[in-house]
Design a protein around this motif. Structure first.
Motif, PDB file in Angstrom:
ATOM      1  N   ILE A   1      -2.690   2.456 -10.555  1.00  0.00           N
ATOM      2  CA  ILE A   1      -3.469   3.680 -10.334  1.00  0.00           C
ATOM      3  C   ILE A   1      -2.612   4.611  -9.477  1.00  0.00           C
ATOM      4  CG2 ILE A   1      -5.665   2.421 -10.413  1.00  0.00           C
ATOM      5  CD1 ILE A   1      -5.835   2.818  -7.366  1.00  0.00           C
ATOM      6  N   LEU A   2      -2.965   5.888  -9.432  1.00  0.00           N
ATOM      7  CA  LEU A   2      -2.269   6.828  -8.557  1.00  0.00           C
ATOM      8  C   LEU A   2      -2.883   6.702  -7.169  1.00  0.00           C
ATOM      9  CD1 LEU A   2      -1.994   9.993 -10.841  1.00  0.00           C
ATOM     10  CD2 LEU A   2      -0.308   8.191 -10.448  1.00  0.00           C
ATOM     11  N   GLY A   3      -2.074   6.255  -6.204  1.00  0.00           N
ATOM     12  CA  GLY A   3      -2.689   6.009  -4.909  1.00  0.00           C
ATOM     13  C   GLY A   3      -1.709   5.910  -3.776  1.00  0.00           C
TER      14      GLY A   3
ATOM     15  N   THR B   1      -0.556   3.341  -0.980  1.00  0.00           N
ATOM     16  CA  THR B   1      -0.572   1.892  -0.804  1.00  0.00           C
ATOM     17  C   THR B   1      -1.261   1.483   0.492  1.00  0.00           C
ATOM     18  OG1 THR B   1       1.487   1.703  -2.066  1.00  0.00           O
ATOM     19  CG2 THR B   1       0.864  -0.173  -0.697  1.00  0.00           C
ATOM     20  N   ALA B   2      -0.934   2.148   1.604  1.00  0.00           N
ATOM     21  CA  ALA B   2      -1.505   1.777   2.895  1.00  0.00           C
ATOM     22  C   ALA B   2      -3.013   1.992   2.921  1.00  0.00           C
ATOM     23  CB  ALA B   2      -0.836   2.574   4.010  1.00  0.00           C
ATOM     24  N   GLN B   3      -3.471   3.113   2.343  1.00  0.00           N
ATOM     25  CA  GLN B   3      -4.905   3.386   2.354  1.00  0.00           C
ATOM     26  C   GLN B   3      -5.663   2.434   1.430  1.00  0.00           C
ATOM     27  OE1 GLN B   3      -5.769   7.520   1.635  1.00  0.00           O
ATOM     28  NE2 GLN B   3      -4.774   8.189   3.531  1.00  0.00           N
ATOM     29  N   LEU B   4      -5.093   2.104   0.278  1.00  0.00           N
ATOM     30  CA  LEU B   4      -5.755   1.159  -0.628  1.00  0.00           C
ATOM     31  C   LEU B   4      -5.822  -0.227   0.002  1.00  0.00           C
ATOM     32  CD1 LEU B   4      -4.220   2.284  -4.032  1.00  0.00           C
ATOM     33  CD2 LEU B   4      -6.580   2.600  -3.271  1.00  0.00           C
ATOM     34  N   ALA B   5      -4.783  -0.622   0.728  1.00  0.00           N
ATOM     35  CA  ALA B   5      -4.808  -1.905   1.433  1.00  0.00           C
ATOM     36  C   ALA B   5      -5.895  -1.893   2.510  1.00  0.00           C
ATOM     37  CB  ALA B   5      -3.450  -2.202   2.042  1.00  0.00           C
ATOM     38  N   GLN B   6      -6.039  -0.762   3.196  1.00  0.00           N
ATOM     39  CA  GLN B   6      -7.081  -0.656   4.216  1.00  0.00           C
ATOM     40  C   GLN B   6      -8.466  -0.718   3.582  1.00  0.00           C
ATOM     41  OE1 GLN B   6      -6.918   2.951   6.516  1.00  0.00           O
ATOM     42  NE2 GLN B   6      -8.074   2.063   8.217  1.00  0.00           N
ATOM     43  N   LEU B   7      -8.641  -0.070   2.436  1.00  0.00           N
ATOM     44  CA  LEU B   7      -9.922  -0.120   1.730  1.00  0.00           C
ATOM     45  C   LEU B   7     -10.287  -1.556   1.371  1.00  0.00           C
ATOM     46  CD1 LEU B   7     -11.281   2.162  -1.025  1.00  0.00           C
ATOM     47  CD2 LEU B   7     -10.879  -0.196  -1.622  1.00  0.00           C
ATOM     48  N   ALA B   8      -9.337  -2.286   0.765  1.00  0.00           N
ATOM     49  CA  ALA B   8      -9.601  -3.673   0.378  1.00  0.00           C
ATOM     50  C   ALA B   8      -9.868  -4.535   1.606  1.00  0.00           C
ATOM     51  CB  ALA B   8      -8.418  -4.223  -0.416  1.00  0.00           C
TER      52      ALA B   8
ATOM     53  N   GLY C   1      -1.589  -5.876  -7.081  1.00  0.00           N
ATOM     54  CA  GLY C   1      -0.631  -6.346  -6.089  1.00  0.00           C
ATOM     55  C   GLY C   1      -1.097  -6.053  -4.671  1.00  0.00           C
ATOM     56  N   VAL C   2      -1.690  -4.867  -4.454  1.00  0.00           N
ATOM     57  CA  VAL C   2      -2.169  -4.495  -3.127  1.00  0.00           C
ATOM     58  C   VAL C   2      -3.284  -5.442  -2.688  1.00  0.00           C
ATOM     59  CG1 VAL C   2      -3.381  -2.711  -1.816  1.00  0.00           C
ATOM     60  CG2 VAL C   2      -1.512  -2.069  -3.341  1.00  0.00           C
ATOM     61  N   VAL C   3      -4.242  -5.693  -3.577  1.00  0.00           N
ATOM     62  CA  VAL C   3      -5.360  -6.581  -3.229  1.00  0.00           C
ATOM     63  C   VAL C   3      -4.863  -8.006  -3.018  1.00  0.00           C
ATOM     64  CG1 VAL C   3      -7.547  -7.536  -4.046  1.00  0.00           C
ATOM     65  CG2 VAL C   3      -7.036  -5.109  -4.404  1.00  0.00           C
ATOM     66  N   GLY C   4      -3.924  -8.451  -3.855  1.00  0.00           N
ATOM     67  CA  GLY C   4      -3.369  -9.792  -3.689  1.00  0.00           C
ATOM     68  C   GLY C   4      -2.678  -9.969  -2.348  1.00  0.00           C
ATOM     69  N   ASP C   5      -1.902  -8.964  -1.915  1.00  0.00           N
ATOM     70  CA  ASP C   5      -1.234  -9.035  -0.616  1.00  0.00           C
ATOM     71  C   ASP C   5      -2.249  -9.045   0.528  1.00  0.00           C
ATOM     72  OD1 ASP C   5       1.166  -9.020  -1.931  1.00  0.00           O
ATOM     73  OD2 ASP C   5       1.561  -6.875  -1.603  1.00  0.00           O
ATOM     74  N   THR C   6      -3.323  -8.255   0.383  1.00  0.00           N
ATOM     75  CA  THR C   6      -4.348  -8.210   1.432  1.00  0.00           C
ATOM     76  C   THR C   6      -5.029  -9.565   1.584  1.00  0.00           C
ATOM     77  OG1 THR C   6      -4.736  -5.855   0.976  1.00  0.00           O
ATOM     78  CG2 THR C   6      -6.439  -7.028   2.196  1.00  0.00           C
ATOM     79  N   VAL C   7      -5.366 -10.192   0.460  1.00  0.00           N
ATOM     80  CA  VAL C   7      -6.008 -11.515   0.507  1.00  0.00           C
ATOM     81  C   VAL C   7      -5.063 -12.537   1.132  1.00  0.00           C
ATOM     82  CG1 VAL C   7      -6.912 -13.400  -0.911  1.00  0.00           C
ATOM     83  CG2 VAL C   7      -7.567 -11.025  -1.402  1.00  0.00           C
ATOM     84  N   ALA C   8      -3.789 -12.482   0.763  1.00  0.00           N
ATOM     85  CA  ALA C   8      -2.817 -13.434   1.320  1.00  0.00           C
ATOM     86  C   ALA C   8      -2.698 -13.276   2.826  1.00  0.00           C
ATOM     87  CB  ALA C   8      -1.466 -13.225   0.646  1.00  0.00           C
ATOM     88  N   GLN C   9      -2.692 -12.035   3.327  1.00  0.00           N
ATOM     89  CA  GLN C   9      -2.605 -11.805   4.771  1.00  0.00           C
ATOM     90  C   GLN C   9      -3.839 -12.340   5.489  1.00  0.00           C
ATOM     91  OE1 GLN C   9      -1.952  -7.606   5.183  1.00  0.00           O
ATOM     92  NE2 GLN C   9       0.063  -7.654   4.207  1.00  0.00           N
ATOM     93  N   LEU C  10      -5.031 -12.152   4.896  1.00  0.00           N
ATOM     94  CA  LEU C  10      -6.250 -12.654   5.526  1.00  0.00           C
ATOM     95  C   LEU C  10      -6.264 -14.177   5.570  1.00  0.00           C
ATOM     96  CD1 LEU C  10      -8.872 -10.185   3.983  1.00  0.00           C
ATOM     97  CD2 LEU C  10      -8.209 -10.331   6.387  1.00  0.00           C
TER      98      LEU C  10
ATOM     99  N   ASP D   1       0.303  -0.489  -7.899  1.00  0.00           N
ATOM    100  CA  ASP D   1      -0.331  -1.631  -8.570  1.00  0.00           C
ATOM    101  C   ASP D   1      -1.473  -2.124  -7.685  1.00  0.00           C
ATOM    102  OD1 ASP D   1      -1.056  -3.823 -10.026  1.00  0.00           O
ATOM    103  OD2 ASP D   1       0.682  -5.038  -9.438  1.00  0.00           O
ATOM    104  N   LEU D   2      -2.720  -1.807  -8.061  1.00  0.00           N
ATOM    105  CA  LEU D   2      -3.871  -2.195  -7.250  1.00  0.00           C
ATOM    106  C   LEU D   2      -3.998  -3.712  -7.171  1.00  0.00           C
ATOM    107  CD1 LEU D   2      -6.312  -1.255  -5.615  1.00  0.00           C
ATOM    108  CD2 LEU D   2      -7.650  -1.233  -7.740  1.00  0.00           C
TER     109      LEU D   2
END
Length: 407
Positions: free
Chosen positions: A293-295, A297-304, A262-271, A259-260
Motif C-alpha cells: 500500500i502507499l504509506g 512505514t513508521a506510522q503503519l507500525a505504530q497503528l498496528a 511485512g510491517v505487521v509481521g515485524d511489529t508482532v515479532a517485536q512484541l 508492504d503492510l
C-alpha cells in the motif's frame, strides 16, 4: 425633419426669395400673395422643427428615477447570492424582499415577505436589528443556541440606499466545537500529566524521610511505583508528540509503496520479544505474498502496535489475539480480534476521541494513555483507510482498518 437651425435658415431663405419675386411682380396683389405664401411656408417649417411637448408616459419612462436602482432586484446579485453557502437575506424597511436558498433552508420558505424580526426568532437578533445603524451598535451579533441548542451563528448587515440592507448569517458552531476540543485537550493532558507527577512527588517525599531507610522492601516498592508512573508520563508525552506530528502531516498523502504484511509481521515479532506474557497469545494470519500500500512505514507500525497492544491489555489472559491480513473488496484489510469483556454500544462512537475511556478505572490499571485509538484514527485517515470498531459485551472486540492497495 430638419433640426431647428437648418429650418430657420430655410425659412429665411424662402422669405428672401419671396421678397425678391414680390419686388419684380407687375402688380401689388401678386407681390402680396407671394409674401403671404412664403410667410406661411416659413412658419410651417419652423413649427415642424420645434420638438413636441413630452407626454406624461414618456416623461415617466425617460426621466431619471428619483430613487437608486435596487441591488437586491438585480439578476446578477440573485445569481451570485444563490451560489453562496451562507444565508443571505435582503430587506426593505424591515420586510424580507430577498432570501437565497441557504436562508430559505435555514429559516423556512415562509420568511419571504415577513418581518425580519420575526423571521429570525432570537432575542439578540431582534434587539440588534432594532438598534442597527445607531452609534455604538456592534458590527455583528452572536446568536447562541440558534437555530438549535448547542449551535451558534453570527449575524451582520450591510446598509444599502433606500432603506435596504443585506443581512448575512454565518455558522460558527464548528469553530466553537473545535475550540472546546482544544480546551478539553489541554485540560485532559494537564490532568493526565498531573496524576503520575503527584504520585512520583509523593513517594519521593516519603523516601526522603529519614525513617524511609528502615524497610528496604518498602523502599523497593516505592521506587517501582515511581518508575511505573515516570514511564507512564513518558508514554503520554510520546503519544502527544506523535499525534501532533500525525496531524501536521494529515494533508500530505504518502507516496512510497510499503508492504503492510511485512510491517505487521515485524511489529508482532517485536512484541513477542518483550516480557509481556500476552504477546505469546498473538496468532498472525497473512498471505505469503507482499501486500503493498502507499504509506509511511513508521506510522503503519505504530497503528498496528497500538491496536495489538490494546487487544493484549483488554483481552482475557490466555485467550488468543487474532491478527489477520487479507484482501477483500479490492482493499487490503488488517483486523485484530480479542476475547475480552467487550465494549457497550454507547461507547463505540467515542472510542477514537482523545483521552476517552470506556472504563476509566481499568484503563488506568493497565496503563493506557487514552490516545492510542485517536492516533490509529489519524494514521488511518492519512492513509485513506477505513477504520471499523465492532464489539460485543462479554464476547470481545474486533478493530479493523482497510487500505487501498498500491497501484
Amino acid at each position: 425633419m430638419f433640426d431647428r437651425l437648418s429650418s430657420l435658415i430655410i425659412a429665411l431663405t424662402l422669405i428672401a426669395i419671396a421678397a425678391i419675386l414680390a419686388a419684380l411682380a407687375p402688380d401689388q396683389a401678386l407681390a402680396l400673395a407671394l409674401l403671404t405664401l412664403a410667410g406661411f411656408a416659413a412658419a410651417a417649417i419652423l413649427y415642424l422643427a420645434v420638438p413636441a411637448a413630452p407626454t406624461e408616459a414618456h416623461t415617466a419612462a425617460s426621466a431619471p428615477s428619483s430613487s437608486a436602482p435596487s441591488l437586491l432586484r438585480h439578476p446578477g446579485f440573485a445569481r451570485w447570492a444563490g451560489q453562496e453557502a451562507d444565508p443571505f437575506i435582503g430587506t426593505r424597511g424591515n420586510v424580507v424582499t430577498f432570501a437565497n436558498d441557504a436562508a430559505l433552508e435555514l429559516l423556512g420558505p415562509h420568511i419571504a415577505g415577513a418581518d425580519i424580526r420575526t423571521a429570525i426568532r432570537h432575542p439578540a437578533a431582534a434587539e440588534w436589528l432594532a438598534d442597527a445603524g445607531k452609534p455604538g451598535t456592534p458590527q455583528e451579533v452572536s446568536l447562541v443556541d440558534f437555530p438549535r441548542p448547542g449551535q451558534r451563528w453570527t449575524m451582520r448587515a450591510a446598509a444599502l440606499p433606500e432603506d435596504e440592507r443585506i443581512i448575512i448569517l454565518s455558522d460558527r458552531s464548528a469553530i466553537d466545537a473545535a475550540e472546546r476540543m482544544r480546551s478539553d485537550f489541554v485540560a485532559n493532558a494537564s490532568h493526565e500529566l498531573r496524576t503520575p507527577l503527584a504520585a512520583i512527588l509523593g513517594y519521593v517525599e516519603t523516601l526522603q524521610d529519614p525513617d524511609g531507610d528502615a524497610d528496604p522492601a518498602l523502599r523497593r516498592r516505592f521506587l517501582a511505583i515511581i518508575e511505573r508512573e515516570a514511564r507512564r508520563m513518558q508514554q503520554l508525552v510520546l503519544d502527544l508528540l506523535s499525534i501532533s506530528r500525525i496531524e501536521a502531516d494529515r494533508f500530505r498523502r504518502p507516496t512510497a509503496p510499503v508492504d503492510l504484511a511485512g510491517v505487521v509481521g515485524d511489529t508482532v515479532a517485536q512484541l513477542r520479544e518483550t516480557d509481556d506474557a500476552r504477546a505469546q497469545d498473538i496468532v498472525l494470519t497473512r498471505p505469503d505474498d507482499p501486500m503493498p500500500i502507499l504509506g509511511d512505514t513508521a506510522q503503519l507500525a505504530q497503528l498496528a502496535h497500538n491496536i495489538i497492544t490494546n487487544a493484549m491489555k483488554y483481552g482475557r489472559a490466555g485467550t488468543p489475539i487474532i491478527v489477520r491480513l487479507e484482501r477483500t473488496s479490492g482493499r487490503v484489510r488488517l483486523s485484530i480480534s480479542d476475547e475480552g469483556d467487550g465494549i457497550a454500544p454507547a461507547h463505540l462512537p467515542r472510542l477514537t476521541e482523545r483521552f476517552y475511556r470506556a472504563d476509566e478505572a481499568r484503563s488506568r490499571a493497565v496503563g493506557g494513555t487514552g490516545l492510542g485509538l485517536a492516533i490509529v484514527k489519524h494514521i488511518s485517515e492519512r492513509h485513506q483507510g477505513q477504520l471499523d470498531i465492532a464489539s460485543e459485551v462479554g464476547r470481545g472486540s474486533c478493530v479493523s482498518v482497510s487500505f487501498p492497495p498500491a497501484q
